[in-house]
Design a protein around this motif. Structure first.
Motif, PDB file in Angstrom:
ATOM      1  N   GLU A  45      61.004  61.288  63.373  1.00 59.17           N
ATOM      2  CA  GLU A  45      60.166  60.927  62.231  1.00 59.17           C
ATOM      3  C   GLU A  45      59.451  62.135  61.624  1.00 59.17           C
ATOM      4  N   LYS A  46      59.498  63.266  62.302  1.00 58.71           N
ATOM      5  CA  LYS A  46      58.831  64.476  61.809  1.00 58.71           C
ATOM      6  C   LYS A  46      59.715  65.284  60.854  1.00 58.71           C
ATOM      7  N   CYS A  78      64.129  74.041  66.929  1.00 59.22           N
ATOM      8  CA  CYS A  78      63.500  73.448  68.095  1.00 59.22           C
ATOM      9  C   CYS A  78      64.294  73.914  69.315  1.00 59.22           C
ATOM     10  N   HIS A 132      64.338  66.166  65.010  1.00 59.07           N
ATOM     11  CA  HIS A 132      62.892  66.065  64.821  1.00 59.07           C
ATOM     12  C   HIS A 132      62.402  64.630  64.636  1.00 59.07           C
ATOM     13  N   SER A 145      66.618  64.846  61.149  1.00 55.54           N
ATOM     14  CA  SER A 145      66.081  63.714  61.914  1.00 55.54           C
ATOM     15  C   SER A 145      66.697  63.640  63.300  1.00 55.54           C
ATOM     16  N   GLY A 204      54.580  69.892  65.840  1.00 49.46           N
ATOM     17  CA  GLY A 204      55.179  69.299  64.646  1.00 49.46           C
ATOM     18  C   GLY A 204      56.694  69.306  64.659  1.00 49.46           C
ATOM     19  N   SER A 259      54.056  67.417  69.756  1.00 48.80           N
ATOM     20  CA  SER A 259      53.173  66.475  69.067  1.00 48.80           C
ATOM     21  C   SER A 259      53.330  66.518  67.551  1.00 48.80           C
ATOM     22  N   VAL A 260      53.078  65.371  66.938  1.00 49.96           N
ATOM     23  CA  VAL A 260      53.055  65.273  65.482  1.00 49.96           C
ATOM     24  C   VAL A 260      51.864  66.057  64.945  1.00 49.96           C
ATOM     25  N   TRP A 314      58.302  66.298  57.452  1.00 48.49           N
ATOM     26  CA  TRP A 314      57.212  67.272  57.633  1.00 48.49           C
ATOM     27  C   TRP A 314      57.791  68.649  57.935  1.00 48.49           C
ATOM     28  N   VAL A 315      58.792  68.712  58.807  1.00 41.87           N
ATOM     29  CA  VAL A 315      59.418  69.986  59.181  1.00 41.87           C
ATOM     30  C   VAL A 315      59.990  70.681  57.949  1.00 41.87           C
TER      31      VAL A 315
END
Length: 274
Positions: free
Chosen positions: A172-173, A43, A170, A167, A69, A74-75, A176-177
């Motif tokens: 809560e993502k 990121c 990112h 975390s 993401g 955005s999620v 997913w990442v």
């Protein structure tokens, strides 16, 4: 030392909002901006000081953004498709450039971001969006070393407490990442992915930087990129470097990028000073 300015903002793109950071010297420059494309767990924040150093060293604007993401963007509710590299090049990247008023850029991609940089140069070859491309530790196809490195990382992050490292950047993502990386690259239908079809359309100059001890891919990657792209291209193999040269020794990457861009943008000046 140049005085630098910076800006942070969110931009609407197909699929949501992306977080964008910009750095540029107070003295204006007409040179193409460098747009950084991060790796599979990255990121903007994980580029750390490198974007500002790049903007100061090269005297031009540098842009970095969190892909949808990731980070502060955005999620994304669903796992990425197996076409996620091309999709970034087809929709998100041109929307970013249009929003920022960037007509010609230098995509600089690390790891999978390097693959995206090549895809961008290929897909937008007719519009001359890319003045040149820099890749760092880019995967050009799926090697066994790539899969082994990802398997090892998957085991590491699945240990108690280790996902907290993601975390931090990112939120809560984070899960997913991680799975967007591991489950996509380890998917059986992704095994035949490569940049070959894109490289034959890349006519702008390309610098492919790669460490010879990179745990996610051999030096076959930069060699393929340099050999199969159509423009003035070169592979730069750094001895003793791993997967993140810009973190291991940013000065080396900064100098290599400066030299490359000077050679293609001001060849007569470089020749005179050689």
């Amino acid at each position: 030392m140049q005085t630098m300015k910076s800006e942070e903002k969110h931009i609407e793109v197909p699929g949501g909002q992306i977080f964008v950071s910009r750095w540029w010297p107070t003295e204006s420059s007409d040179k193409p901006a460098i747009v950084l494309l991060h790796d599979s767990l990255g990121c903007v924040a994980l580029w750390r000081d490198f974007p500002a150093q790049l903007a100061e060293k090269l005297g031009r604007e540098v842009v970095a953004y969190d892909r949808l993401g990731f980070g502060r963007s955005s999620v994304v509710p669903e796992p990425p498709s197996l076409r996620f590299i091309d999709e970034e090049a087809e929709s998100v990247f041109p929307a970013l450039c249009s929003s920022l008023g960037l007509e010609a850029v230098v995509p600089f991609g690390h790891s999978v971001g390097g693959g995206m940089a090549i895809a961008i140069a290929s897909i937008h070859s007719q519009s001359n969006l890319c003045a040149s491309v820099v890749t760092e530790s880019a995967q050009a196809f799926v090697e066994e070393r790539t899969r082994q490195g990802i398997e090892a990382a998957k085991k590491f992050f699945n240990q108690p407490g280790h996902l907290d490292k993601l975390s931090k950047y990112h939120g809560e993502k984070a899960r997913w990442v991680l799975e967007a990386w591991t489950e996509t690259w380890l998917h059986p239908n992704f095994a035949d992915w490569s940049l070959r079809s894109h490289l034959k359309n890349v006519s702008c100059p390309v610098l492919a930087i790669h460490g010879d001890t990179d745990e996610y891919g051999s030096v076959a990657f930069p060699k393929l990129i340099a050999e199969e792209s159509l423009g003035r291209s070169q592979a730069l193999v750094l001895e003793g470097f791993g997967h993140v040269p810009h973190k291991e020794n940013p000065g080396v990457v900064l100098a290599a990028t400066e030299r490359f861009l000077s050679e293609i943008e001001e060849p007569s000046v470089v020749a005179a000073g050689a």
